[in-house]
Design a protein around this motif. Structure first.
Motif, PDB file in Angstrom:
ATOM      1  N   UNK A   7       2.092 -56.001  44.281  1.00 21.87           N
ATOM      2  CA  UNK A   7       2.897 -55.541  45.414  1.00 21.87           C
ATOM      3  C   UNK A   7       3.080 -54.027  45.426  1.00 21.87           C
ATOM      4  N   UNK A   8       3.141 -53.456  46.650  1.00 21.31           N
ATOM      5  CA  UNK A   8       3.642 -52.098  46.873  1.00 21.31           C
ATOM      6  C   UNK A   8       4.582 -52.162  48.068  1.00 21.31           C
ATOM      7  N   UNK A   9       5.830 -51.761  47.862  1.00 16.94           N
ATOM      8  CA  UNK A   9       6.810 -51.700  48.950  1.00 16.94           C
ATOM      9  C   UNK A   9       7.288 -50.258  49.020  1.00 16.94           C
ATOM     10  N   UNK A  10       7.142 -49.627  50.191  1.00 12.82           N
ATOM     11  CA  UNK A  10       7.369 -48.186  50.239  1.00 12.82           C
ATOM     12  C   UNK A  10       7.862 -47.714  51.606  1.00 12.82           C
ATOM     13  N   UNK A  25       4.881 -54.446  40.104  1.00 13.21           N
ATOM     14  CA  UNK A  25       4.723 -53.872  41.430  1.00 13.21           C
ATOM     15  C   UNK A  25       5.221 -52.441  41.528  1.00 13.21           C
ATOM     16  N   UNK A  26       4.929 -51.805  42.663  1.00  9.81           N
ATOM     17  CA  UNK A  26       5.314 -50.422  42.935  1.00  9.81           C
ATOM     18  C   UNK A  26       6.354 -50.400  44.048  1.00  9.81           C
ATOM     19  N   UNK A  27       7.474 -49.713  43.789  1.00 10.24           N
ATOM     20  CA  UNK A  27       8.562 -49.581  44.753  1.00 10.24           C
ATOM     21  C   UNK A  27       8.850 -48.087  44.891  1.00 10.24           C
ATOM     22  N   UNK A  28       8.595 -47.543  46.077  1.00  2.00           N
ATOM     23  CA  UNK A  28       8.622 -46.087  46.219  1.00  2.00           C
ATOM     24  C   UNK A  28       9.186 -45.671  47.567  1.00  2.00           C
ATOM     25  N   UNK A  74      10.164 -45.449  42.010  1.00  2.00           N
ATOM     26  CA  UNK A  74      10.177 -43.996  42.126  1.00  2.00           C
ATOM     27  C   UNK A  74      10.778 -43.549  43.456  1.00  2.00           C
ATOM     28  N   UNK A  75      11.594 -42.495  43.394  1.00  2.00           N
ATOM     29  CA  UNK A  75      12.165 -41.878  44.595  1.00  2.00           C
ATOM     30  C   UNK A  75      12.931 -42.906  45.434  1.00  2.00           C
TER      31      UNK A  75
END
Length: 376
Positions: free
Chosen positions: A102-105, A136-139, A174-175
């Protein structure tokens, strides 16, 4: 909007967003991207602070669950989703259960309410972005939601991160900024502004801010409450360039930290360039400030407790080493915030750049300095 063989989708209306929720029960969206093309309001003209007692007309079913995890990319493109209401759900959030693909941004969640309720031995998890993250990536995410829980993981953004079989980078946050309210019930175990419970797998948190309030009514011996993270229960944790100014109120004094509630013995980890205010915690019966972590088990590096007054205005720049070039900015009458979400906030100042070391080459003997940033 959905065509099975396509890789990129556009969502513009609340009906389409509901459609994504329904489709997530049969489609995991692995390798696919959903882009939000407009702001969406689910319950128009209603206040999330009333949702605990007066349910709004439309309820939200989170995207993905334990049996049909969401594995795609959700790109908010800087848009806002508001008015979400999810109650009596095991995995509560905009997303319920997400995986390491996952990437949620680039998304803002506002005026929303998420409440998790345990229904079986698997427990329950609540986070405004996702209740449960298996990597996953959360940005570039911000939320001012109300998040309520009475069980394992309650986080402003993510309830629990757990990755038993790590295939890639783990969980990266991040951020991100939480500016809402955490309400942890009498049986709650882990609660915090960014991540409730770091259970297993690599987890990296960078340039994150909590200004939200965290209230724990928990009387559990195992309760752990933190400004940024409730508990670290396994190896593989890194936190850098983060700030907590949110207020923490608990019934118990032990198991509470203004940065991290608990670091389990033998897990360690790394904390660098992270800050909290000494005013951030009030123990109900004593009213005394708290430590960074609740126990003697510590991570490498450390965090710093500062009086809130030192962080106001230019003080945020002078007393911290946060990255004011890329991520952070000062506020004239407030503490530092993230640049990505500073658009409508009064008193924001560009602030001096933290430093410029582009002129430095290790093997050279002579250097030229031309700007104040280079002098810093």
């Amino acid at each position: 909007w959905y065509k099975e063989n396509e890789k990129t989708y556009s969502i513009k209306t609340k009906e389409q967003l509901y459609g994504l929720s329904m489709l997530s029960k049969i489609e995991d969206f692995e390798g696919k991207t959903i882009k939000l093309h407009s702001n969406i309001t689910m319950n128009q003209g209603q206040n999330a602070s009333d949702f605990s007692t007066v349910a709004p007309s439309e309820s939200w079913t989170p995207i993905g669950d334990r049996y049909f995890q969401f594995k795609g990319t959700f790109d908010g493109q800087g848009h806002t989703i508001s008015g979400l209401y999810a109650k009596e759900i095991r995995y509560a959030g905009l997303f319920g259960y997400t995986t390491e693909q996952v990437a949620i941004k680039d998304l803002i969640l506002t005026n929303s309410y998420f409440e998790s309720t345990a229904t079986d031995r698997y427990g329950s998890f609540a986070g405004s972005v996702t209740g449960f993250a298996a990597g996953g990536i959360f940005e570039n995410l911000k939320s001012d939601a109300i998040v309520v829980g009475n069980d394992i993981g309650i986080g402003g953004l993510i309830g629990q991160s757990r990755l038993d079989k790590q295939l890639s980078q783990g969980t990266i946050i991040n951020n991100c900024w939480f500016a809402g309210t955490i309400e942890a019930g009498k049986n709650a175990m882990f609660a915090a502004g960014i991540l409730g419970d770091k259970r297993s797998g690599e987890t990296v948190i960078t340039n994150c801010l909590n200004t939200g309030s965290i209230v724990s009514e928990s009387e559990e011996a195992t309760q752990r409450t933190g400004g940024l993270v409730g508990g670290i229960q396994s190896k593989g944790f890194v936190m850098k360039d983060c700030l907590n100014t949110g207020k923490i109120t608990t019934k118990k004094y032990d198991g509470v930290g203004s940065v991290i509630g608990m670091v389990a013995k033998g897990t360690g980890g790394e904390i660098r360039n992270t800050y909290t205010t000494k005013e951030s915690h009030v123990y109900k019966s004593l009213g005394v400030p708290m430590s960074i972590m609740d126990n003697s088990n510590s991570a490498k590096g450390g965090a710093y407790i500062l009086p809130e007054a030192k962080l106001i205005g230019k003080g945020g720049y002078e007393w911290t080493e946060l990255d004011f070039n890329k991520y952070w900015t000062t506020v004239e009458n407030g503490t530092p915030i993230l640049k990505s979400f500073a658009g409508n906030i009064q008193g924001v100042t560009s602030g001096p750049k933290a430093f410029d070391i582009s002129w430095y080459k290790e093997n050279e003997k002579t250097y030229s300095i031309k700007t104040k940033e280079q002098l810093y």
